[in-house]
Write an enzyme that holds these catalytic residues in place. Structure first.
Site, mmCIF file in Angstrom:
data_model
loop_
_atom_site.group_PDB
_atom_site.id
_atom_site.type_symbol
_atom_site.label_atom_id
_atom_site.label_comp_id
_atom_site.label_asym_id
_atom_site.label_seq_id
_atom_site.Cartn_x
_atom_site.Cartn_y
_atom_site.Cartn_z
ATOM 1 N N HIS A 22 0.964 -1.325 -0.032
ATOM 2 C CA HIS A 22 0.068 -0.114 -0.029
ATOM 3 C C HIS A 22 0.846 1.353 -0.010
ATOM 4 C CE1 HIS A 22 -0.410 0.394 4.920
ATOM 5 N NE2 HIS A 22 1.163 -0.229 4.286
ATOM 6 N N CYS A 63 6.348 5.776 3.906
ATOM 7 C CA CYS A 63 5.210 5.235 3.214
ATOM 8 C C CYS A 63 4.615 6.016 2.105
ATOM 9 C CB CYS A 63 4.238 5.175 4.555
ATOM 10 S SG CYS A 63 4.470 4.449 5.932
ATOM 11 N N HIS A 90 4.813 0.233 -0.046
ATOM 12 C CA HIS A 90 5.599 -0.802 0.307
ATOM 13 C C HIS A 90 4.747 -1.910 1.161
ATOM 14 C CE1 HIS A 90 3.917 1.975 3.480
ATOM 15 N NE2 HIS A 90 3.800 0.943 4.276
ATOM 16 N N HIS A 124 3.500 -5.279 3.662
ATOM 17 C CA HIS A 124 3.267 -5.987 4.912
ATOM 18 C C HIS A 124 2.897 -7.428 4.916
ATOM 19 C CE1 HIS A 124 3.829 -2.218 6.969
ATOM 20 N NE2 HIS A 124 3.063 -1.462 5.979
ATOM 21 N N ASP A 149 -4.544 -10.485 -1.214
ATOM 22 C CA ASP A 149 -3.399 -11.007 -0.951
ATOM 23 C C ASP A 149 -2.586 -11.016 -2.167
ATOM 24 O OD1 ASP A 149 -1.430 -12.797 0.442
ATOM 25 O OD2 ASP A 149 -2.304 -14.657 -0.564
ATOM 26 N N HIS A 150 -1.141 -10.456 -2.202
ATOM 27 C CA HIS A 150 -0.253 -10.498 -2.925
ATOM 28 C C HIS A 150 -0.803 -9.186 -4.017
ATOM 29 C CE1 HIS A 150 1.401 -14.056 -1.263
ATOM 30 N NE2 HIS A 150 2.486 -13.503 -1.686
ATOM 31 N N GLU A 167 0.064 -4.977 10.963
ATOM 32 C CA GLU A 167 1.032 -4.848 9.778
ATOM 33 C C GLU A 167 2.176 -5.505 10.270
ATOM 34 O OE1 GLU A 167 1.656 -0.562 8.861
ATOM 35 O OE2 GLU A 167 -0.488 -0.633 8.138
#
Length: 140
Positions: free
Chosen positions: A16, A35, A41, A43, A81-82, A129
């Site tokens: 995000h 950020c 970046h 998590h 996801d991903h 996170e």
């Protein structure tokens, strides 16, 4: 009747970016630091969803786990996801809500709350996170 709470944790990896397109790059960098990096970046998120309700007499459960797992997978894991959250969740597109842990916990709450069976109440959504940062939301 016996009331109990049940928590299920799902995991997903996602990127995000904290960015406001209406701000100049310098202001974004000052407000959000790393950020605000152009490509975002990532998590390895943990999302804990807690519900409560009567323990059913026939199955000794608050909620059918197969249904609960499917719901969490469809609402949280499958779309994120991903992925890059700003790109795949319309509410977090650039110029809309910044996808902080706090905002993600509210988003999950709103998506899941209306999908629970009668008698099952959403208690909290926790979006983590990493091992040092999480947000919890308890409803409006």
């Amino acid at each position: 009747m016996s009331i109990a709470r049940l928590t299920r944790i799902v995991r997903f990896s996602a990127a995000h970016r904290y960015h406001r397109p209406d701000w100049p790059e310098e202001r974004n960098r000052a407000a959000f630091g790393a950020c605000a990096n152009e490509h975002g970046h990532g998590h390895s998120y943990h999302c804990a969803v807690t519900v409560s309700g009567d323990i059913s007499a026939d199955r000794s459960m608050v909620i059918d786990l197969e249904y609960f797992d499917k719901l969490l997978h469809e609402i949280i894991v499958q779309p994120m996801d991903h992925q890059h959250i700003n790109h795949v969740i319309p509410e977090f597109a650039y110029g809309k809500t910044i996808p902080t842990a706090e905002a993600l916990s509210v988003w999950v709450w709103r998506k899941i709350g209306s999908q629970l069976p009668d008698g099952v109440r959403l208690v909290t959504v926790r979006v983590q996170e990493d091992e040092t940062l999480f947000a919890e939301y308890y409803g409006e």
